[in-house]
Enzyme design. Structure first.
Site, PDB file in Angstrom:
ATOM      1  CD  GLU A  76      -3.182   0.880   1.882  1.00  0.00           C
ATOM      2  OE1 GLU A  76      -3.189   0.135   2.868  1.00  0.00           O
ATOM      3  OE2 GLU A  76      -4.208   1.357   1.354  1.00  0.00           O
ATOM      4  CG  ASP A  77       1.663   2.751   3.293  1.00  0.00           C
ATOM      5  OD1 ASP A  77       0.622   3.087   2.711  1.00  0.00           O
ATOM      6  OD2 ASP A  77       1.722   2.471   4.507  1.00  0.00           O
TER       7      ASP A  77
END
Ligand code: MN
Length: 497
Positions: A76-77
Site C-alpha cells: 500500500e505505501d
C-alpha cells in the site's frame, strides 16, 4: 536504519535456520522498500512493521505471519509490485499481505463504516484467520504510537479499537491481545476515567505487589517439598480497562474488587493441578464458595483453569492453577492453534482449528443476504459477540451455538431440512422437546418426521439468526402473506419495511 532481526528471533526460541532466513530476508526487503519514509513520530517507517513483527512473534505466530507482518505495508505505501513480493516470498505470504491491505481500506463514515469494517473482518477470518491476527498486531502498534497522531483522529481510532478490534480479539480468545488493545485505547476514549482508574490501581497496586511477593516465596518453598520445585509461578495485575469495567459495576470502590491481582501456578499436567490445589488449601484457609473448577467444567468459551481464593493472614488472594497448554490457550486463544497446526507440532488435535473456525464460515454465510446495516449489526451482536456453548453430535462433531440456544437451533445448525422436519430431540439419551435449552457439552440428536414442519410457535424457540432466517423463509415459501406474519414481526425476524 538497520534493525537487528535477533530481536525477533529471541521471541521464537523454537525457530530453525530456514525460519530465521525468511525473517531476515523480509526485514531487509521491507527496510529497503520503506527507505526514506517516516512515521508521524518522526521515526523511520520500518520501526512500525518491525514492532508489528515482534508483537506477532510474542503471540507465537508462525514465521510466514512474522514475515508478512514485516511486509504488511509495502503493497500500500511503497512502489513495491505484487509480482515482486510473489517472486521473492511466494503465494502464501503474498496472500497474507494482500489480505491485510484489503482490511485497511474503508470507504464509508459512521455506522456504514462500522459495518463495512466488520464485514471485511469476517470475510478475512473465513479465508485465513492469520490475516486478522496480523491486522490486530498492526492496530496494536498504531494504538501504542497514537500520541503522534492528530487529535481528532486519535479518538476515532481508539474508539474503533474498543468497539471492533478488541471484541474480535476477545472472540478469538486472544486475551492478551484484547487486554493490550483495550488498555492502549482507554486513555483516548475516556481520559478522565482513565486517570481515576490509573490512580486507584497505583495506590492499591503497590501494597498488592508486596503481598504477592511474600505469598510467592512461601508457595515456592512449600511446593519444593513435593517434587514440584520447577513449576512456574507468576502473578498478574488486572488490565486497566477490565478493572475499569468492574469498578463501574461496584461504585468505583476498589476494595470490593477481589481479583485485582492473582497468583498463577502453571504445571505440567492435570493431576498436578489438583495436587497443587490440595497443597494450597492445606497452607491457607480457602474462602468459602470461591473455588471454581473450570478444568472439570470448562467455561463456555473453552477456558480451563482452577480458581480458588485463600485467606493469607493479611487479606484474600486469588490463585489460578492450570497446565502449560491451558495457559497457552488462555493467553493466545485461536492464535495458539494456528501456530501449532501450521508447524505440524500438534498432530493430536488435528482438525481442531477447522472445528474452531467453522462457525466463522457459517456466520458469514448467514450474513450474506443482509443489506440493512442496523439488522447486520444486531445479528452480529447476537451471534458473534455473545458467549457461546459447545455441544456435540452423536458422532462427536462439535457445534458452537450462542448461549440459551435450543434443540431447534441445533437442528437448523446441522441442516435446514433437519430443522424444517424436526420433531424432537434426544439430549444425553433423554427425549426432549424442541424448545429445550442446551447446556455446554450436551450430546444432541434430532428426531425428524416427514410430516413435521415449522409452526408459528417455533419463532419463540430459537435464538440463532440462522434458524430464524430459515423459519421465515419457510413461511414465505408457503405463500404466507407478509401481513399475516405478525407473530414473526414481533420477534424481530422479519425485516422492517
Ligand atoms: Mn501498518
Amino acid at each position: 536504519m538497520t534493525l537487528n532481526p535477533e530481536e525477533i528471533y529471541k521471541l521464537i526460541p523454537d525457530s530453525n535456520e530456514t525460519d530465521r532466513q525468511l525473517i531476515a530476508k523480509a526485514l531487509k526487503f521491507a527496510t529497503k522498500a520503506h527507505q526514506g519514509q517516516k512515521r508521524f513520530s518522526g521515526e523511520p517507517y520500518i520501526i512500525h512493521p518491525f514492532e508489528v513483527a515482534k508483537i506477532l512473534a510474542d503471540l507465537k505466530a508462525d514465521p510466514e505471519m512474522i514475515a508478512a507482518g514485516l511486509l504488511h505495508d509495502t503493497l500500500e505505501d511503497t512502489p513495491t509490485a505484487k509480482e515482486e513480493l510473489q517472486r521473492e516470498f511466494g503465494d502464501k505470504i503474498l496472500f497474507l499481505i494482500e489480505g491485510v491491505t484489503k482490511l485497511g481500506r474503508l470507504k464509508y463514515q459512521g455506522l456504514e463504516r462500522h459495518v463495512e469494517s466488520l464485514r471485511k473482518f469476517f470475510i478475512a477470518m473465513a479465508e485465513d484467520i492469520r490475516v486478522v491476527m496480523i491486522k490486530l498486531a498492526d492496530r496494536l502498534h498504531n494504538i501504542r504510537t497514537l500520541e503522534y497522531v492528530r487529535e481528532d483522529k486519535q479518538y476515532r481510532i481508539a474508539l474503533e479499537t474498543l468497539e471492533i478490534y478488541a471484541p474480535i480479539a476477545n472472540r478469538l480468545g486472544i486475551w492478551k491481545m484484547k487486554g493490550m488493545l483495550e488498555d492502549g485505547s482507554f486513555p483516548y476514549v475516556y481520559p478522565e476515567d482513565y486517570a481515576q482508574v490509573t490512580k486507584l490501581r497505583k495506590t492499591k497496586g503497590k501494597e498488592t505487589i508486596k503481598r504477592l511477593e511474600k505469598i510467592y516465596r512461601n508457595l515456592r518453598k512449600e511446593l519444593s517439598k513435593y517434587d514440584l520445585a520447577d513449576v512456574q509461578i507468576d502473578y498478574r495485575i488486572k488490565y486497566l480497562y477490565s478493572l475499569y469495567k468492574k469498578l463501574k459495576n461496584n461504585d468505583m470502590d476498589i476494595d470490593r474488587i477481589y481479583d485485582i491481582s492473582a497468583i498463577r501456578v502453571i504445571v505440567d499436567d492435570i493431576q498436578q493441578c489438583y495436587q497443587v490445589l490440595g497443597i494450597i488449601h492445606a497452607m491457607w484457609k480457602p474462602v468459602p464458595d470461591r473455588l471454581r473448577d473450570y478444568i472439570a467444567t470448562p467455561k463456555p468459551n473453552g477456558y480451563k483453569s482452577i480458581h480458588t481464593a485463600v485467606f493469607t493472614g493479611d487479606g484474600i488472594v486469588e490463585i489460578q492453577i492450570r497446565t502449560k497448554q491451558m495457559h497457552t490457550e488462555a493467553e493466545y486463544g485461536i492464535a495458539s492453534h494456528v501456530a501449532y497446526e501450521e508447524s505440524g507440532k500438534n498432530t493430536k488435535t488435528g482438525g481442531s482449528l477447522s472445528r474452531k473456525t467453522r462457525w466463522i464460515g457459517n456466520l458469514l454465510e448467514a450474513q450474506k443476504n443482509i443489506n440493512d446495516s442496523t439488522e447486520f449489526l444486531n445479528t452480529i451482536k447476537n451471534d458473534f459477540f455473545k458467549d457461546h456453548i459447545f455441544v456435540f453430535t452423536p458422532k462427536g462433531d462439535v457445534i458452537e451455538l450462542p448461549i440459551d440456544s435450543s434443540v431447534l437451533d441445533f437442528a437448523y445448525e446441522i441442516h435446514s431440512d433437519i430443522g424444517n422436519h424436526a420433531h424432537g430431540g434426544i439430549i444425553n439419551d433423554k427425549f426432549v422437546s424442541l424448545d429445550t435449552k442446551l447446556q455446554n457439552n450436551d450430546i444432541v440428536e434430532i428426531e425428524t418426521r416427514e410430516k413435521s414442519h415449522p409452526s408459528p410457535r417455533w419463532a419463540k424457540y430459537v435464538k440463532t439468526d440462522n434458524a430464524k432466517r430459515h423459519i421465515r423463509l419457510y413461511f414465505q415459501q408457503q405463500g404466507y402473506h407478509l401481513g399475516r406474519l405478525g407473530f414473526l414481526k414481533k420477534l424481530n425476524i422479519l425485516k422492517k419495511k
